[in-house]
Design a protein around this motif. Sequence first.
Motif, PDB file in Angstrom:
ATOM      1  N   THR A 139       0.802  -1.020   0.103  1.00 40.56           N
ATOM      2  CA  THR A 139      -0.098   0.110   0.274  1.00 40.56           C
ATOM      3  C   THR A 139       1.226   1.316   0.247  1.00 40.56           C
ATOM      4  O   THR A 139       0.752   2.101   0.440  1.00 40.56           O
ATOM      5  CB  THR A 139      -0.729   0.250   1.206  1.00 40.56           C
ATOM      6  OG1 THR A 139       0.559   0.182   1.867  1.00 40.56           O
ATOM      7  CG2 THR A 139      -1.877  -1.484   1.388  1.00 40.56           C
ATOM      8  N   LEU A 140       2.370   1.169  -0.151  1.00 44.41           N
ATOM      9  CA  LEU A 140       3.499   1.775   0.003  1.00 44.41           C
ATOM     10  C   LEU A 140       2.723   3.291  -1.204  1.00 44.41           C
ATOM     11  O   LEU A 140       2.770   2.959  -2.857  1.00 44.41           O
ATOM     12  CB  LEU A 140       4.567   1.215  -0.269  1.00 44.41           C
ATOM     13  CG  LEU A 140       5.291   1.128   1.019  1.00 44.41           C
ATOM     14  CD1 LEU A 140       6.413   0.588   0.925  1.00 44.41           C
ATOM     15  CD2 LEU A 140       5.010   1.944   2.315  1.00 44.41           C
ATOM     16  N   ASP A 141       3.204   4.213  -1.377  1.00 44.25           N
ATOM     17  CA  ASP A 141       2.598   5.585  -2.255  1.00 44.25           C
ATOM     18  C   ASP A 141       4.018   5.528  -3.280  1.00 44.25           C
ATOM     19  O   ASP A 141       5.635   5.846  -2.423  1.00 44.25           O
ATOM     20  CB  ASP A 141       2.903   6.646  -1.818  1.00 44.25           C
ATOM     21  CG  ASP A 141       3.155   8.252  -3.154  1.00 44.25           C
ATOM     22  OD1 ASP A 141       2.591   7.475  -3.876  1.00 44.25           O
ATOM     23  OD2 ASP A 141       2.096   8.777  -2.259  1.00 44.25           O
ATOM     24  N   LEU A 142       4.041   4.653  -4.491  1.00 40.39           N
ATOM     25  CA  LEU A 142       5.256   4.389  -5.251  1.00 40.39           C
ATOM     26  C   LEU A 142       5.558   5.795  -5.577  1.00 40.39           C
ATOM     27  O   LEU A 142       7.124   5.150  -6.627  1.00 40.39           O
ATOM     28  CB  LEU A 142       5.059   3.785  -6.605  1.00 40.39           C
ATOM     29  CG  LEU A 142       4.394   2.227  -5.969  1.00 40.39           C
ATOM     30  CD1 LEU A 142       3.984   1.534  -7.025  1.00 40.39           C
ATOM     31  CD2 LEU A 142       5.140   1.742  -5.390  1.00 40.39           C
ATOM     32  N   GLU A 143       5.218   7.289  -5.606  1.00 33.91           N
ATOM     33  CA  GLU A 143       5.655   8.396  -6.319  1.00 33.91           C
ATOM     34  C   GLU A 143       7.013   8.439  -4.841  1.00 33.91           C
ATOM     35  O   GLU A 143       7.399   9.552  -4.884  1.00 33.91           O
ATOM     36  CB  GLU A 143       4.533   8.802  -6.728  1.00 33.91           C
ATOM     37  CG  GLU A 143       3.748   8.682  -7.571  1.00 33.91           C
ATOM     38  CD  GLU A 143       4.366   8.851  -8.914  1.00 33.91           C
ATOM     39  OE1 GLU A 143       5.242   9.403  -8.934  1.00 33.91           O
ATOM     40  OE2 GLU A 143       4.413   8.214  -9.742  1.00 33.91           O
ATOM     41  N   LYS A 144       6.225   8.036  -3.535  1.00 34.36           N
ATOM     42  CA  LYS A 144       7.034   8.815  -2.407  1.00 34.36           C
ATOM     43  C   LYS A 144       7.299   7.416  -1.185  1.00 34.36           C
ATOM     44  O   LYS A 144       7.025   7.184  -0.489  1.00 34.36           O
ATOM     45  CB  LYS A 144       6.352   9.353  -1.655  1.00 34.36           C
ATOM     46  CG  LYS A 144       5.651  10.746  -2.195  1.00 34.36           C
ATOM     47  CD  LYS A 144       4.654  11.920  -1.746  1.00 34.36           C
ATOM     48  CE  LYS A 144       4.213  13.310  -2.585  1.00 34.36           C
ATOM     49  NZ  LYS A 144       3.286  13.390  -1.416  1.00 34.36           N
ATOM     50  N   LEU A 145       7.728   5.855  -2.062  1.00 38.74           N
ATOM     51  CA  LEU A 145       8.205   5.475  -1.205  1.00 38.74           C
ATOM     52  C   LEU A 145       9.030   5.788   0.161  1.00 38.74           C
ATOM     53  O   LEU A 145      10.233   6.571   0.081  1.00 38.74           O
ATOM     54  CB  LEU A 145       9.218   4.664  -2.089  1.00 38.74           C
ATOM     55  CG  LEU A 145       8.498   3.888  -2.953  1.00 38.74           C
ATOM     56  CD1 LEU A 145      10.172   2.916  -3.845  1.00 38.74           C
ATOM     57  CD2 LEU A 145       7.565   2.841  -2.587  1.00 38.74           C
ATOM     58  N   PRO A 146       8.803   5.587   1.264  1.00 45.26           N
ATOM     59  CA  PRO A 146       9.727   5.830   2.871  1.00 45.26           C
ATOM     60  C   PRO A 146      10.978   4.731   2.105  1.00 45.26           C
ATOM     61  O   PRO A 146      11.192   3.751   1.662  1.00 45.26           O
ATOM     62  CB  PRO A 146       8.754   5.288   3.534  1.00 45.26           C
ATOM     63  CG  PRO A 146       8.258   4.329   3.287  1.00 45.26           C
ATOM     64  CD  PRO A 146       7.888   4.186   2.316  1.00 45.26           C
ATOM     65  N   ARG A 147      12.244   5.634   2.560  1.00 45.35           N
ATOM     66  CA  ARG A 147      13.724   4.661   3.027  1.00 45.35           C
ATOM     67  C   ARG A 147      14.217   4.479   4.769  1.00 45.35           C
ATOM     68  O   ARG A 147      14.101   5.588   5.235  1.00 45.35           O
ATOM     69  CB  ARG A 147      14.692   4.925   2.126  1.00 45.35           C
ATOM     70  CG  ARG A 147      14.146   5.963   0.399  1.00 45.35           C
ATOM     71  CD  ARG A 147      14.466   4.518  -0.199  1.00 45.35           C
ATOM     72  NE  ARG A 147      13.937   4.844  -1.427  1.00 45.35           N
ATOM     73  CZ  ARG A 147      13.699   4.220  -2.501  1.00 45.35           C
ATOM     74  NH1 ARG A 147      14.835   2.751  -1.935  1.00 45.35           N
ATOM     75  NH2 ARG A 147      13.688   4.151  -3.693  1.00 45.35           N
ATOM     76  N   ASN A 148      14.942   3.544   4.439  1.00 40.06           N
ATOM     77  CA  ASN A 148      15.467   3.474   5.634  1.00 40.06           C
ATOM     78  C   ASN A 148      16.999   4.053   5.917  1.00 40.06           C
ATOM     79  O   ASN A 148      16.864   4.792   4.932  1.00 40.06           O
ATOM     80  CB  ASN A 148      15.718   1.730   5.888  1.00 40.06           C
ATOM     81  CG  ASN A 148      16.703   0.891   5.608  1.00 40.06           C
ATOM     82  OD1 ASN A 148      17.142   1.585   4.730  1.00 40.06           O
ATOM     83  ND2 ASN A 148      16.015  -0.253   5.192  1.00 40.06           N
ATOM     84  N   GLU A 149      17.682   3.579   7.219  1.00 37.19           N
ATOM     85  CA  GLU A 149      19.033   4.674   6.737  1.00 37.19           C
ATOM     86  C   GLU A 149      20.076   3.846   5.596  1.00 37.19           C
ATOM     87  O   GLU A 149      21.040   4.543   5.365  1.00 37.19           O
ATOM     88  CB  GLU A 149      19.689   4.772   8.438  1.00 37.19           C
ATOM     89  CG  GLU A 149      18.887   4.831   9.605  1.00 37.19           C
ATOM     90  CD  GLU A 149      19.764   5.089  10.535  1.00 37.19           C
ATOM     91  OE1 GLU A 149      20.350   4.545  10.566  1.00 37.19           O
ATOM     92  OE2 GLU A 149      19.045   5.571  11.726  1.00 37.19           O
ATOM     93  N   GLY A 203      19.072   3.557   2.427  1.00 34.61           N
ATOM     94  CA  GLY A 203      18.739   3.952   1.522  1.00 34.61           C
ATOM     95  C   GLY A 203      17.773   2.572   0.850  1.00 34.61           C
ATOM     96  O   GLY A 203      16.915   3.323  -0.356  1.00 34.61           O
ATOM     97  N   SER A 204      17.290   1.849   1.324  1.00 38.19           N
ATOM     98  CA  SER A 204      16.550   0.764   1.162  1.00 38.19           C
ATOM     99  C   SER A 204      14.521   1.155   1.452  1.00 38.19           C
ATOM    100  O   SER A 204      14.797   1.467   2.052  1.00 38.19           O
ATOM    101  CB  SER A 204      16.910  -0.288   1.935  1.00 38.19           C
ATOM    102  OG  SER A 204      17.982  -1.435   1.320  1.00 38.19           O
ATOM    103  N   ILE A 205      13.892   0.787   0.887  1.00 36.02           N
ATOM    104  CA  ILE A 205      12.678   0.583   1.027  1.00 36.02           C
ATOM    105  C   ILE A 205      12.164  -0.040   2.655  1.00 36.02           C
ATOM    106  O   ILE A 205      12.733  -1.175   2.729  1.00 36.02           O
ATOM    107  CB  ILE A 205      11.635   0.321  -0.132  1.00 36.02           C
ATOM    108  CG1 ILE A 205      12.274   0.628  -1.510  1.00 36.02           C
ATOM    109  CG2 ILE A 205      10.057   0.290   0.538  1.00 36.02           C
ATOM    110  CD1 ILE A 205      11.317  -0.404  -2.530  1.00 36.02           C
ATOM    111  N   ASP A 206      11.631   1.237   2.911  1.00 39.18           N
ATOM    112  CA  ASP A 206      11.338   0.423   4.783  1.00 39.18           C
ATOM    113  C   ASP A 206      10.153   0.268   4.888  1.00 39.18           C
ATOM    114  O   ASP A 206       9.037   0.617   4.437  1.00 39.18           O
ATOM    115  CB  ASP A 206      11.332   1.643   5.028  1.00 39.18           C
ATOM    116  CG  ASP A 206      11.809   1.754   7.226  1.00 39.18           C
ATOM    117  OD1 ASP A 206      11.220   0.433   7.047  1.00 39.18           O
ATOM    118  OD2 ASP A 206      11.359   2.475   7.288  1.00 39.18           O
ATOM    119  N   PHE A 207      10.266  -1.229   4.703  1.00 35.31           N
ATOM    120  CA  PHE A 207       8.497  -1.729   4.608  1.00 35.31           C
ATOM    121  C   PHE A 207       8.352  -1.583   5.997  1.00 35.31           C
ATOM    122  O   PHE A 207       7.036  -2.190   5.730  1.00 35.31           O
ATOM    123  CB  PHE A 207       9.143  -3.326   3.640  1.00 35.31           C
ATOM    124  CG  PHE A 207       8.998  -3.821   2.405  1.00 35.31           C
ATOM    125  CD1 PHE A 207       8.050  -3.191   1.746  1.00 35.31           C
ATOM    126  CD2 PHE A 207      10.372  -3.466   1.950  1.00 35.31           C
ATOM    127  CE1 PHE A 207       8.617  -3.768   0.109  1.00 35.31           C
ATOM    128  CE2 PHE A 207      10.854  -3.502   0.717  1.00 35.31           C
ATOM    129  CZ  PHE A 207       9.338  -3.600  -0.223  1.00 35.31           C
TER     130      PHE A 207
END
Length: 483
Positions: A177-187, A189-193
């Motif tokens: 359900t993540l917004d593909l235009e604004k993917l959250p990142r962890n420290e 730099g990977s996608i923060d699931f």
Amino acid sequence: MGPIQIKQILSEAKVGSEVVVKGWVRTKRESKNAIFIALNDGSTIHNIQAVAEPGQINEETLKLITTGSCLKVTGTLIESMGSGQAVEVKLTDVLVYGTADPDAYPLQPKKHSLEFLREIAHLRPRTNTFSAILRIRHALAFAVHKYYNDNGFYYLHTPIITASDAEGAGEMFRVTTLDLEKLPRNEAGSIDFKEDFFGRETNLTVSGQLEGELGAMALSKIYTFGPTFRAENSNTTRHLAEFWMIEPEMAFFELEDNMNLAEDFVKYVIRYALENCADDLNFLQKRLEEEEKSKPQNERSLPLLEKLRFVAENAFERITYTEAIDILMKSKPFKEKKFQYEVAWGVDLQSEHERFLVEKHFKKPVILTNYPRAIKSFYMKQNEPNANEPGPTVRAMDVLFPGIGEIIGGSQREENYDKLVTRMHEVGIEPESMWWFLETRKFGTAPHSGFGLGFERLILFVTGMTNIRDVIPFPRTPKSAEF
């Protein structure tokens, strides 16, 4: 329970009785003496003919009755004067539910290619071929449930959304359900699931097997029957991105028990189709016979019904993978270098190899066992070393069918905790990620087995169709998610 269907009228209604028929027009023809309207409601391959006298239907209404239009016809059931049907309806009244512009309706009474019909999958169930396939699909699904219910299995609903890859069976479709235009990142730099709906990376399932094993270790015998998904860019006639799988899992079953169940099961559902889908199978057999006429005599297949009866009535051949490789390496195609893919101990058999064993060598279904460990999944039970085999093997089991190749894949499962953990490390699976799976080996482990049957491949075999996209209502394939 609603209006009486054409199937019931043809089998149960008495000549002289008043009937109401609701369905879609297949054909309409007019002569000096009568108007003939063939109706079908999908309940049977057979149409029912309504007959009206000239002038009985007013001109405005008659113009609306075209191929594809939907009608309600009231009349008396009478013995038919013409050939092709025993009874027909002497029309007394007609109501047009819905019209179909003959200049726009694509299913006019002529032969259409299967490729064209895939482009109009929303309408192709109205054709004889696809209505027959869908009725057979229903019958086979019912037979699956009946077989397992009658044999003491429990139907387990396993999850469609999963965080495990089951068996490394292929690329998976991600669920997010993540917004593909604004993917959250962890420290890093990977996608923060952790920000995703489930708090972790999740996918559509490729198999219900792992959860099925959990059920079997409590209920003894379970089966799953549901959709599975493979995100492989495969455009063959045998692959879909979304298909249905039947997966029984049984505690206290060893490899021999697993083979016995698989053979008995497929024979049962084929017999069920022969006994309950005779009209549709006869129609499909005639259709196939027309196609076979263009082939040389030595390349023609057995008639469909003969092929189904042969499989249902004869024992399957059972050989080991090592024996199969030996047969292939002594075969004429191997010696003449006609196989496209390599034949050697340790390689996974391709469809051409499987079909040679089934169609040319044994001329019957084959169950292959004891595959090399390196080419099979981590959860399969490891065999003791055998001097007759070049390398370590597992208690795998594949059922091969003519025209299809592999139709069932299964194995006895590894119940030994230490062996399973070691194997997971070997293939790069973190045991901690599957702690729940491993705990069934820690708490009351037991021998157990299971297999998976691709439902669409079974339907391919039973119907004689050659493209898997034609045995599922709305196929999902690479670059195609229409309808």
